[in-house]
Design an enzyme around this catalytic site. Structure first.
Site, PDB file in Angstrom:
ATOM      1  N   ARG A   4      -7.730   2.215  -4.596  1.00 28.89           N
ATOM      2  CA  ARG A   4      -6.840   2.923  -4.058  1.00 28.89           C
ATOM      3  C   ARG A   4      -6.195   4.289  -4.719  1.00 28.89           C
ATOM      4  O   ARG A   4      -6.190   5.449  -4.219  1.00 28.89           O
ATOM      5  CB  ARG A   4      -5.665   1.991  -3.646  1.00 28.89           C
ATOM      6  CG  ARG A   4      -4.716   2.788  -2.552  1.00 28.89           C
ATOM      7  CD  ARG A   4      -3.665   1.929  -1.820  1.00 28.89           C
ATOM      8  NE  ARG A   4      -4.493   0.953  -1.076  1.00 28.89           N
ATOM      9  CZ  ARG A   4      -4.724  -0.373  -1.259  1.00 28.89           C
ATOM     10  NH1 ARG A   4      -4.067  -0.811  -2.543  1.00 28.89           N
ATOM     11  NH2 ARG A   4      -5.237  -1.185  -0.468  1.00 28.89           N
TER      12      ARG A   4
ATOM     13  N   TYR B  83      -5.688  -9.958  -3.110  1.00 27.61           N
ATOM     14  CA  TYR B  83      -6.726 -10.712  -4.021  1.00 27.61           C
ATOM     15  C   TYR B  83      -6.356 -10.319  -5.647  1.00 27.61           C
ATOM     16  O   TYR B  83      -7.180 -10.629  -6.398  1.00 27.61           O
ATOM     17  CB  TYR B  83      -8.287 -10.164  -3.549  1.00 27.61           C
ATOM     18  CG  TYR B  83      -8.624 -10.721  -2.321  1.00 27.61           C
ATOM     19  CD1 TYR B  83      -9.020 -12.172  -2.136  1.00 27.61           C
ATOM     20  CD2 TYR B  83      -8.652  -9.772  -1.231  1.00 27.61           C
ATOM     21  CE1 TYR B  83      -9.417 -12.424  -0.737  1.00 27.61           C
ATOM     22  CE2 TYR B  83      -8.906 -10.091   0.236  1.00 27.61           C
ATOM     23  CZ  TYR B  83      -9.415 -11.446   0.207  1.00 27.61           C
ATOM     24  OH  TYR B  83      -9.725 -12.116   1.445  1.00 27.61           O
TER      25      TYR B  83
ATOM     26  N   ASP C 139      -8.476   1.899   4.614  1.00 22.64           N
ATOM     27  CA  ASP C 139      -9.199   0.443   4.857  1.00 22.64           C
ATOM     28  C   ASP C 139      -9.874   0.190   3.594  1.00 22.64           C
ATOM     29  O   ASP C 139     -10.371   0.814   2.954  1.00 22.64           O
ATOM     30  CB  ASP C 139      -9.919   0.312   5.903  1.00 22.64           C
ATOM     31  CG  ASP C 139     -10.046  -0.956   6.636  1.00 22.64           C
ATOM     32  OD1 ASP C 139      -8.965  -1.731   6.819  1.00 22.64           O
ATOM     33  OD2 ASP C 139     -11.246  -1.450   6.770  1.00 22.64           O
TER      34      ASP C 139
ATOM     35  N   LYS D 167       0.947  -1.181  -0.065  1.00 23.22           N
ATOM     36  CA  LYS D 167       0.148   0.075  -0.017  1.00 23.22           C
ATOM     37  C   LYS D 167       0.991   1.242   0.043  1.00 23.22           C
ATOM     38  O   LYS D 167       0.609   2.061  -0.731  1.00 23.22           O
ATOM     39  CB  LYS D 167      -0.876   0.023   1.154  1.00 23.22           C
ATOM     40  CG  LYS D 167      -2.208  -0.824   1.047  1.00 23.22           C
ATOM     41  CD  LYS D 167      -2.809  -0.537   2.596  1.00 23.22           C
ATOM     42  CE  LYS D 167      -4.079  -1.435   2.911  1.00 23.22           C
ATOM     43  NZ  LYS D 167      -4.770  -0.739   3.985  1.00 23.22           N
TER      44      LYS D 167
HETATM   45  P1  ITT Z   1      -3.123  -1.835   7.006  1.00 21.95           P
HETATM   46  O1  ITT Z   1      -4.169  -2.232   7.881  1.00 21.95           O
HETATM   47  O2  ITT Z   1      -1.484  -1.951   7.799  1.00 21.95           O
HETATM   48  O3  ITT Z   1      -3.164  -0.504   5.976  1.00 21.95           O
HETATM   49  P2  ITT Z   1      -3.864  -4.241   5.744  1.00 21.95           P
HETATM   50  O4  ITT Z   1      -3.167  -5.313   4.936  1.00 21.95           O
HETATM   51  O5  ITT Z   1      -4.506  -4.932   7.106  1.00 21.95           O
HETATM   52  O6  ITT Z   1      -2.971  -3.107   5.942  1.00 21.95           O
HETATM   53  P3  ITT Z   1      -6.740  -3.675   4.817  1.00 21.95           P
HETATM   54  O7  ITT Z   1      -7.263  -3.894   6.192  1.00 21.95           O
HETATM   55  O8  ITT Z   1      -7.099  -2.455   4.485  1.00 21.95           O
HETATM   56  O9  ITT Z   1      -5.073  -3.467   4.766  1.00 21.95           O
HETATM   57  O10 ITT Z   1      -6.892  -4.564   3.572  1.00 21.95           O
HETATM   58  C1  ITT Z   1      -7.712  -5.704   4.030  1.00 21.95           C
HETATM   59  C2  ITT Z   1      -6.968  -6.880   3.117  1.00 21.95           C
HETATM   60  O11 ITT Z   1      -7.799  -6.675   1.549  1.00 21.95           O
HETATM   61  C3  ITT Z   1      -5.666  -7.138   2.624  1.00 21.95           C
HETATM   62  O12 ITT Z   1      -5.121  -7.834   3.672  1.00 21.95           O
HETATM   63  C4  ITT Z   1      -5.729  -7.560   1.105  1.00 21.95           C
HETATM   64  O13 ITT Z   1      -5.893  -8.887   1.430  1.00 21.95           O
HETATM   65  C5  ITT Z   1      -6.966  -7.076   0.541  1.00 21.95           C
HETATM   66  N1  ITT Z   1      -6.639  -5.998  -0.145  1.00 21.95           N
HETATM   67  C6  ITT Z   1      -6.491  -4.638   0.197  1.00 21.95           C
HETATM   68  N2  ITT Z   1      -6.093  -3.959  -1.025  1.00 21.95           N
HETATM   69  C7  ITT Z   1      -6.050  -4.599  -1.829  1.00 21.95           C
HETATM   70  C8  ITT Z   1      -5.571  -4.444  -3.280  1.00 21.95           C
HETATM   71  O14 ITT Z   1      -5.114  -3.292  -3.829  1.00 21.95           O
HETATM   72  N3  ITT Z   1      -5.604  -5.679  -4.046  1.00 21.95           N
HETATM   73  C9  ITT Z   1      -5.805  -6.882  -3.450  1.00 21.95           C
HETATM   74  N4  ITT Z   1      -6.289  -6.803  -2.390  1.00 21.95           N
HETATM   75  C10 ITT Z   1      -6.294  -5.979  -1.605  1.00 21.95           C
END
Ligand code: ITT
Length: 193
Positions: A177, A150, A68, A12
């Protein structure tokens, strides 16, 4: 402009810094001495984004933002949604999450899905939310090695490459994003003037 991004996800961080460009210097929680996992226990993306941003703001006093994100699959009633990180296990096991998603969609012809990102910004003590959505579909086997989460299973509408088959630049141009961060950037630029 220097701003703290409340994430522990390196993928991210690089996507967001690419969209924000040279005018912004992103600090990480670690840069500010916060090394523990930031809690995200709320039932919505908005709630979690605010929870993460508030957590860091309270500890550092700095302007900051958090992202998120959830994958919302139509045939699964919007799941995994806010539980996207912990769909299959308690940790962030991308491979297990992808396997479970494919299993839960076995035999399903409706493959519509979307990614939704909510960014919470705390600037000068005030809270702001920005959203970005991309519509697409889930394919039936992983393709590509870029990105994270994903990405190997998701094809955005209008193309036939998965996010994991795209460069970071291509993904950012159409992704949830990328869209949310461009809204954040537009806001930050508008108040700089
Ligand atoms: P932070 O909370 O530290 O920012 P995180 O990985 O926990 O990081 P999220 O809770 O926002 O982030 O994301 C939830 C999940 O969704 C993440 O672990 C991925 O499996 C998926 N995800 C998020 N953004 C994605 C993207 O751009 N492409 C594919 N999967 C994504």
């Amino acid at each position: 402009m220097k701003i703290l991004f409340a994430t522990n996800n390196a993928h991210k961080l690089s996507e967001v810094s690419e969209v924000l460009g040279d005018g912004f210097r992103l600090l990480t929680p670690r840069d500010c001495g916060v090394t523990e996992e930031i809690p995200e226990t709320q039932p919505t993306l908005e709630g979690n984004a605010l929870q993460k941003a508030r957590y860091l703001h309270e500890r550092t006093g700095l302007d900051c933002f958090a992202d998120d994100t959830g994958l919302e699959v139509a045939a699964l009633g919007g799941a995994p949604g806010v539980r996207s990180a912990r769909y299959a296990t308690d940790g962030h096991d991308f491979a297990a999450n992808n396997r479970l998603l494919l299993k839960n969609l076995e035999g399903t012809t409706d493959r519509r899905a979307r990614f939704r990102t909510v960014i919470a910004l705390i600037l000068n003590g005030e809270e702001h939310l920005f959203e970005g959505i991309v519509e697409g579909r889930i394919i039936d086997a992983e393709r590509g090695a870029e990105g994270f989460g994903y990405d190997p299973l998701f094809i955005p509408d209008g193309g036939d490459k998965t996010f994991a088959e795209m460069s970071a630049e291509e993904k950012n141009a159409v992704s949830h994003r990328g869209r949310a961060v461009r809204r954040l950037a537009a806001y930050l630029h508008s108040i700089e003037k």
